[in-house]
Scaffold this active site. Structure first.
Site, PDB file in Angstrom:
ATOM      1  N   GLU A 196      32.490 -23.126  46.935  1.00 14.39           N
ATOM      2  CA  GLU A 196      33.243 -22.575  48.062  1.00 14.39           C
ATOM      3  C   GLU A 196      32.301 -21.922  49.081  1.00 14.39           C
ATOM      4  O   GLU A 196      31.385 -21.174  48.716  1.00 14.39           O
ATOM      5  CB  GLU A 196      34.225 -21.540  47.515  1.00 14.39           C
ATOM      6  CG  GLU A 196      35.086 -20.835  48.540  1.00 14.39           C
ATOM      7  CD  GLU A 196      36.068 -19.866  47.885  1.00 14.39           C
ATOM      8  OE1 GLU A 196      36.999 -19.428  48.579  1.00 14.39           O
ATOM      9  OE2 GLU A 196      35.915 -19.558  46.682  1.00 14.39           O
ATOM     10  N   LYS A 237      41.973 -23.836  52.530  1.00 14.42           N
ATOM     11  CA  LYS A 237      42.438 -23.008  51.410  1.00 14.42           C
ATOM     12  C   LYS A 237      43.808 -22.426  51.731  1.00 14.42           C
ATOM     13  O   LYS A 237      44.004 -21.797  52.776  1.00 14.42           O
ATOM     14  CB  LYS A 237      41.419 -21.897  51.137  1.00 14.42           C
ATOM     15  CG  LYS A 237      41.665 -21.085  49.870  1.00 14.42           C
ATOM     16  CD  LYS A 237      40.492 -20.154  49.620  1.00 14.42           C
ATOM     17  CE  LYS A 237      40.620 -19.389  48.327  1.00 14.42           C
ATOM     18  NZ  LYS A 237      39.445 -18.510  48.090  1.00 14.42           N
ATOM     19  N   CYS A 284      39.325 -22.698  44.819  1.00 13.49           N
ATOM     20  CA  CYS A 284      39.283 -21.448  44.061  1.00 13.49           C
ATOM     21  C   CYS A 284      40.680 -20.883  43.758  1.00 13.49           C
ATOM     22  O   CYS A 284      41.346 -21.347  42.857  1.00 13.49           O
ATOM     23  CB  CYS A 284      38.412 -20.426  44.786  1.00 13.49           C
ATOM     24  SG  CYS A 284      37.803 -19.103  43.709  1.00 13.49           S
TER      25      CYS A 284
END
Length: 551
Positions: free
Chosen positions: A45, A114, A150
Site C-alpha cells: 500500500e 481504497k 488493506c
C-alpha cells in the site's frame, strides 16, 4: 485465456516522502522479478509515497510527484516485462484517494481506490483521503484481479463485491503495522475472506519502521481451501515469485517459501530493532548516544541499538553522582564491554553542585526533596544533549511504559532524547526480553552473540539512584502488580470496580489511576518510540491533559 501466471510478491521498505527513491525500489524489484520470469509484481500500500504519509499527502507537489513517478514506471512496462500493481496517492477530480494502480504494456491500465478508510488507533486516513467506490475486478492479461487495499479486507463487504463481479484472485496491498498478536489477527481475517468468497488471497505487507510504527512484513498466500501456500519472513525485505495455475476449481498457488513466524519475545525484540534502526538510518544520524546507568532499561536499550545499528554506532556514557553505587559503575562498564560499544564516564557532581549553589538563595529555608533529585537527572540529560550537539549522535531515552504511565520519570532529564525503543514495553516485559537476549542472537542482529548484560543487571532491584538506598518499588507497587493494573487501565480501559474484582486493592488501583492521569502532560512531551502494544501512548491513546475525570 491465461492458465498460468507468475506473481511476484515484493515485501519492500519504502521511505515516506522519498518518491524517487521509492520508485527506484519498485524498479529494482521489477528487474529482479523479471529475471525470475514473473508476469506481475505486487507492491504494498502507498509504496510510491511511503506509508503512512499523514498530512504530507495533502501537498499538491507531493501528489504531482507521485503521479509523475507512476507514469514513468508505467511507460517502462512497454518493454514486455512484468506488469506492476503499485500503491500511490491518486488524484481524480480534485479528490485524493489511496489507490492501487495497475501498470502494464506501457500504460496505466487502471486504478482501484481504497473503499474502507481506517480511522481508529494509529490510523487517520479519513483525515487525508476520500473513500473510493465499491471496486470491481481489474483485468490483467485475461485474468480478473480483485485488488482490495488493506482495510478493505477487514470487513466482508468489499471482497464480497469483488467476488460477485467476477474476481478470480484477491491481491491485497497492505500497510499493516505490527503490534502484539497482530499476525494471528491478520491470518484469521484473511481466512474468513477466503471462506466467504471461495477465492485465493495474496497478502503483501510493507516492512520497515516509520516514526513510531513498525511494519513487520510477513506477507502470505492462502489458497481457496485455506491452505497456506506461501509465508514470507517477518522484519526483512523479500521478493518471492509465486506460481499460479487455473484448475477446474479456480486458481491455485503452488507451495513455495514458508518461513515460520517468530515467537513472542523474538517478535517484540526484532520490532524494536527495526523501528530504531530505520528511525536512525532514514533520518541520517551517524549513530546514537545514551546514558548507561548500570540498570536494566539502559542495558536493554544499548543491546537493541547495537543489534540494530552495529556496535560502532552506539556510544554509552556513564554519568555518576554521589548516589551511584560501585556495582552500577561495574555493571555499566560490563554491558559496554559485552556489546563492544564505546564507553565514557562523565561525572556530574561538580555541575550539579554548581546548580545547587546557584539556587541556594532562592531555596533558603526549604528542605531538599525531589527537586534536587531532578536536578541530577536533568544534568544527565543536558550532558547527553551536549554530546549530541557536538557529534551529531541522536540521544536515546530509556524509560519503560510502566514508569512513563505513572510519571516516574523526569521531564527534561531521563525523558530527554530523540527516540525510545522501550517506550511501549512494561517493566515485566523488559525483564523478559533481557533474559531472552542473553540467551538468543536475533536474526539480522549486528551486535555480538552471547550475553549482553551481567545477570546482576537483571536480578538487582531497580533504582533511579537519586538518593541513598532508593528503590523503584518504594515509590511504586511491585512491577508485576503495577503492570497488571496498568494493562487493565490502559489497554483494556476497565472500570476501577472491575479491576478491584480481579483481586487488587482499591487504594492501589485508585493511586495508579490518579498517577496515570496526572502524568499525561509529561507523556505529551516524550520522545517517539516503537509501538508494541494495542494502546501505545501518543498515536493510540490520546487523553486530554486538562482532565478532571476519575472513575
Amino acid at each position: 485465456m491465461t492458465d498460468r501466471l507468475r506473481i511476484a510478491l515484493a515485501q519492500v521498505n519504502p521511505t515516506v516522502g522519498d518518491v524517487e527513491g521509492n520508485a527506484e525500489l519498485v524498479r529494482r524489484n521489477r528487474a529482479a522479478a523479471a529475471g525470475q520470469g514473473a508476469d506481475l509484481v505486487v507492491f504494498p500500500e502507498l509504496v510510491i509515497s511511503g506509508y503512512p504519509p499523514e498530512d504530507l499527502v495533502l501537498k499538491p507537489s507531493l501528489q504531482q510527484r507521485c503521479r509523475a513517478a507512476v507514469e514513468k514506471l508505467a511507460a517502462e512496462t512497454a518493454d514486455g516485462g512484468p506488469g506492476l500493481i503499485v500503491g500511490t496517492p491518486w488524484v481524480e477530480q480534485g479528490k485524493v484517494y489511496n489507490a492501487a494502480v495497475l501498470l502494464d504494456g506501457g500504460a496505466v491500465v487502471g486504478a482501484r481506490l481504497k473503499h474502507d478508510l481506517p480511522n481508529y488507533g494509529v490510523f487517520d486516513e479519513k483525515r487525508v483521503f476520500v473513500p473510493g467506490p465499491m471496486p470491481g475486478p481489474i483485468v490483467f492479461r485475461g485474468m480478473r484481479l480483485g485488488v482490495p487495499i488493506c482495510e478493505d479486507i477487514w470487513t466482508p463487504d468489499v471482497v464480497e463485491c469483488l467476488q460477485e463481479t467476477g474476481a478470480e484472485i484477491l491481491l491485497v496491498p497492505n500497510g499493516s503495522p505490527y503490534e502484539l498478536d497482530k499476525p494471528d489477527e491478520r491470518s484469521n481475517l484473511a481466512v474468513a475472506r477466503v471462506v466467504e468468497t471461495g477465492l485465493p488471497l495474496a497478502y503483501v505487507n510493507q516492512v520497515g519502521g516509520q516514526d513510531e510504527l513498525v511494519f513487520d512484513g510477513a506477507s502470505f498466500v492462502l489458497n481457496a481451501d485455506r491452505s497456506l501456500a506461501v509465508q514470507l519472513p517477518a522484519y526483512e525485505s523479500a521478493l518471492t515469485v509465486t506460481d499460479w495455475t487455473r484448475t477446474g476449481d479456480g486458481w491455485r498457488c503452488a507451495p513455495a517459501e514458508r518461513v515460520a513466524p517468530p515467537a513472542r519475545n523474538e517478535g517484540i525484540y526484532r520490532a524494536m530493532m527495526l523501528g530504531l534502526g530505520d528511525y536512525v538510518r532514514k533520518n541520517r544520524f551517524p549513530g546514537v548516544v545514551l546514558g548507561l546507568s548500570g540498570g536494566i532499561d539502559s542495558a536493554l536499550t544499548a543491546a537493541v541499538a547495537a543489534d540494530a545499528l552495529g556496535p560502532d554506532k552506539v556510544w554509552a556514557i556513564m554519568l555518576p553522582y554521589r548516589y551511584t553505587s560501585p556495582e552500577s559503575l561495574e555493571d555499566a562498564k560490563a554491558v559496554a564491554d559485552l556489546l563492544g560499544i564505546r564507553y565514557d564516564v562523565v561525572a556530574i557532581g561538580d555541575p550539579v553542585e554548581a546548580v545547587n549553589r546557584g539556587l541556594a538563595p532562592i531555596f533558603d529555608g526549604k528542605k531538599p526533596d525531589i527537586t534536587e533529585e531532578n536536578i541530577q537527572s536533568r544534568m544527565r540529560g543536558l550532558t547527553l544533549m551536549a554530546v549530541s550537539n557536538k557529534f551529531g549522535h541522536m540521544v536515546l531515552t530509556t524509560g519503560n511504559k510502566s514508569e512513563n504511565s505513572v510519571g516516574y520519570a523526569t521531564l527534561y532529564g531521563d525523558m530527554c532524547g530523540g527516540f525510545n525503543a522501550l517506550k511501549d514495553l512494561y517493566k515485566t516485559t523488559v525483564f523478559e526480553l533481557s533474559r531472552w537476549r542473553n540467551q538468543h542472537h536475533p536474526p539480522g542482529a549486528l551486535g555480538p552473540a552471547g550475553r549482553v548484560m551481567p545477570e546482576r543487571v537483571i536480578d538487582k532491584p531497580p533504582s533511579a539512584e537519586l538518593r541513598p538506598d532508593q528503590r523503584d518499588e518504594d515509590s511504586l507497587l511491585p512491577y508485576g502488580e503495577l503492570d497488571a493494573i496498568l494493562e487493565c487501565l490502559v489497554e483494556r480501559e476497565l472500570p476501577v470496580d472491575e479491576i478491584v474484582a480481579k483481586g487488587f486493592k482499591r487504594e492501589d488501583v485508585k493511586k495508579i489511576e490518579r498517577l496515570l492521569y496526572l502524568a499525561e502532560y509529561k507523556r505529551r512531551q516524550a520522545a517517539p518510540g516503537v509501538k508494541i502494544t494495542r494502546k501505545q501512548f501518543g498515536r493510540d491513546r490520546r487523553y486530554p491533559i486538562v482532565n478532571a475525570f476519575r472513575d
